[in-house]
Design a protein around this motif. Structure first.
Motif, mmCIF file in Angstrom:
data_model
loop_
_atom_site.group_PDB
_atom_site.id
_atom_site.type_symbol
_atom_site.label_atom_id
_atom_site.label_comp_id
_atom_site.label_asym_id
_atom_site.label_seq_id
_atom_site.Cartn_x
_atom_site.Cartn_y
_atom_site.Cartn_z
ATOM 1 N N PRO A 90 6.896 9.957 -11.472
ATOM 2 C CA PRO A 90 7.158 10.958 -10.404
ATOM 3 C C PRO A 90 6.464 12.519 -10.693
ATOM 4 C CG PRO A 90 9.299 10.117 -11.306
ATOM 5 C CD PRO A 90 8.145 9.631 -11.993
ATOM 6 N N SER A 91 6.025 12.750 -11.998
ATOM 7 C CA SER A 91 5.477 13.967 -12.219
ATOM 8 C C SER A 91 4.084 13.871 -11.622
ATOM 9 C CB SER A 91 5.172 14.069 -13.709
ATOM 10 O OG SER A 91 4.479 12.965 -14.368
ATOM 11 N N GLN A 92 3.712 12.632 -11.160
ATOM 12 C CA GLN A 92 2.257 12.390 -10.600
ATOM 13 C C GLN A 92 2.175 11.810 -9.339
ATOM 14 O OE1 GLN A 92 0.023 10.034 -13.547
ATOM 15 N NE2 GLN A 92 -0.118 11.585 -15.035
ATOM 16 N N ASP A 93 3.371 11.621 -8.782
ATOM 17 C CA ASP A 93 3.699 11.046 -7.559
ATOM 18 C C ASP A 93 2.589 9.719 -7.327
ATOM 19 O OD1 ASP A 93 5.423 12.879 -6.450
ATOM 20 O OD2 ASP A 93 3.618 14.349 -6.036
ATOM 21 N N ARG A 94 2.723 8.820 -8.454
ATOM 22 C CA ARG A 94 1.967 7.593 -8.312
ATOM 23 C C ARG A 94 2.858 6.529 -8.350
ATOM 24 N NH1 ARG A 94 -3.028 6.873 -10.129
ATOM 25 N NH2 ARG A 94 -4.453 8.538 -9.807
ATOM 26 N N ILE A 95 2.700 5.367 -7.966
ATOM 27 C CA ILE A 95 3.371 4.214 -7.696
ATOM 28 C C ILE A 95 2.441 2.994 -8.009
ATOM 29 C CG2 ILE A 95 4.773 2.288 -6.550
ATOM 30 C CD1 ILE A 95 5.750 4.834 -4.733
ATOM 31 N N TYR A 96 2.883 2.137 -9.107
ATOM 32 C CA TYR A 96 1.871 0.799 -9.528
ATOM 33 C C TYR A 96 3.051 -0.008 -9.274
ATOM 34 C CZ TYR A 96 -0.955 4.519 -11.995
ATOM 35 O OH TYR A 96 -1.442 5.536 -12.279
ATOM 36 N N VAL A 97 2.330 -1.313 -8.571
ATOM 37 C CA VAL A 97 3.126 -2.508 -8.409
ATOM 38 C C VAL A 97 2.274 -3.654 -8.905
ATOM 39 C CG1 VAL A 97 4.009 -3.786 -6.550
ATOM 40 C CG2 VAL A 97 4.279 -1.492 -6.052
ATOM 41 N N ARG A 98 3.067 -4.482 -9.575
ATOM 42 C CA ARG A 98 2.403 -5.748 -10.055
ATOM 43 C C ARG A 98 2.351 -6.675 -8.861
ATOM 44 N NH1 ARG A 98 2.390 -8.012 -15.309
ATOM 45 N NH2 ARG A 98 3.907 -6.642 -15.913
ATOM 46 N N ASN A 99 0.898 -7.122 -8.450
ATOM 47 C CA ASN A 99 0.819 -7.751 -7.104
ATOM 48 C C ASN A 99 1.552 -9.290 -7.338
ATOM 49 O OD1 ASN A 99 0.126 -9.116 -4.957
ATOM 50 N ND2 ASN A 99 -2.026 -8.446 -4.975
ATOM 51 N N SER A 100 2.315 -9.570 -6.572
ATOM 52 C CA SER A 100 2.893 -10.713 -6.513
ATOM 53 C C SER A 100 2.340 -11.904 -5.596
ATOM 54 C CB SER A 100 4.379 -10.780 -6.261
ATOM 55 O OG SER A 100 4.744 -10.439 -4.785
ATOM 56 N N ASN A 101 1.423 -11.444 -4.789
ATOM 57 C CA ASN A 101 0.732 -12.320 -3.755
ATOM 58 C C ASN A 101 1.849 -12.815 -2.724
ATOM 59 O OD1 ASN A 101 -1.908 -12.250 -4.680
ATOM 60 N ND2 ASN A 101 -1.146 -13.724 -6.319
ATOM 61 N N ILE A 102 2.992 -11.997 -2.844
ATOM 62 C CA ILE A 102 3.960 -12.203 -1.548
ATOM 63 C C ILE A 102 4.368 -10.647 -0.961
ATOM 64 C CG2 ILE A 102 6.534 -12.875 -0.955
ATOM 65 C CD1 ILE A 102 6.343 -14.570 -3.577
ATOM 66 N N GLU A 103 3.655 -10.662 0.347
ATOM 67 C CA GLU A 103 3.545 -9.350 0.955
ATOM 68 C C GLU A 103 4.841 -8.601 1.128
ATOM 69 O OE1 GLU A 103 1.665 -7.355 5.041
ATOM 70 O OE2 GLU A 103 1.303 -9.689 4.555
#
Length: 76
Positions: free
Chosen positions: A32-45
């Motif tokens: 939240p302090s950097q307004d960043r989101i990281y997602v582990r790509n599941s290959n399921i959109e």
């Protein structure tokens, strides 16, 4: 003032190397302090979209949930 959120979809190897204590066991993490989101790509959109939406919720929640030691938020 508009909020700009940076979202990154990463391979499992890239995600595991993020500098957050619970990254290896999580599917997504928000800083939240950097307004960043990281997602582990599941290959399921649709599942990737669900992860992003969950992390966006973390950015706007009034009472923080799923909080790590450095203020990051997780979907584990």
């Amino acid at each position: 003032m508009a909020l700009t959120i940076k979202i990154q979809s990463l391979s499992s190897e890239e995600f595991d190397n993020l500098p957050y204590s619970k990254a290896r066991e999580a599917l997504a993490v928000t800083t939240p302090s950097q307004d960043r989101i990281y997602v582990r790509n599941s290959n399921i959109e649709d599942f990737n979209k669900l992860l992003v939406m969950h992390e966006i919720d973390h950015l706007f929640e009034k009472v923080p949930t799923d909080v790590g030691p450095d203020g990051e938020r997780y979907f584990a």
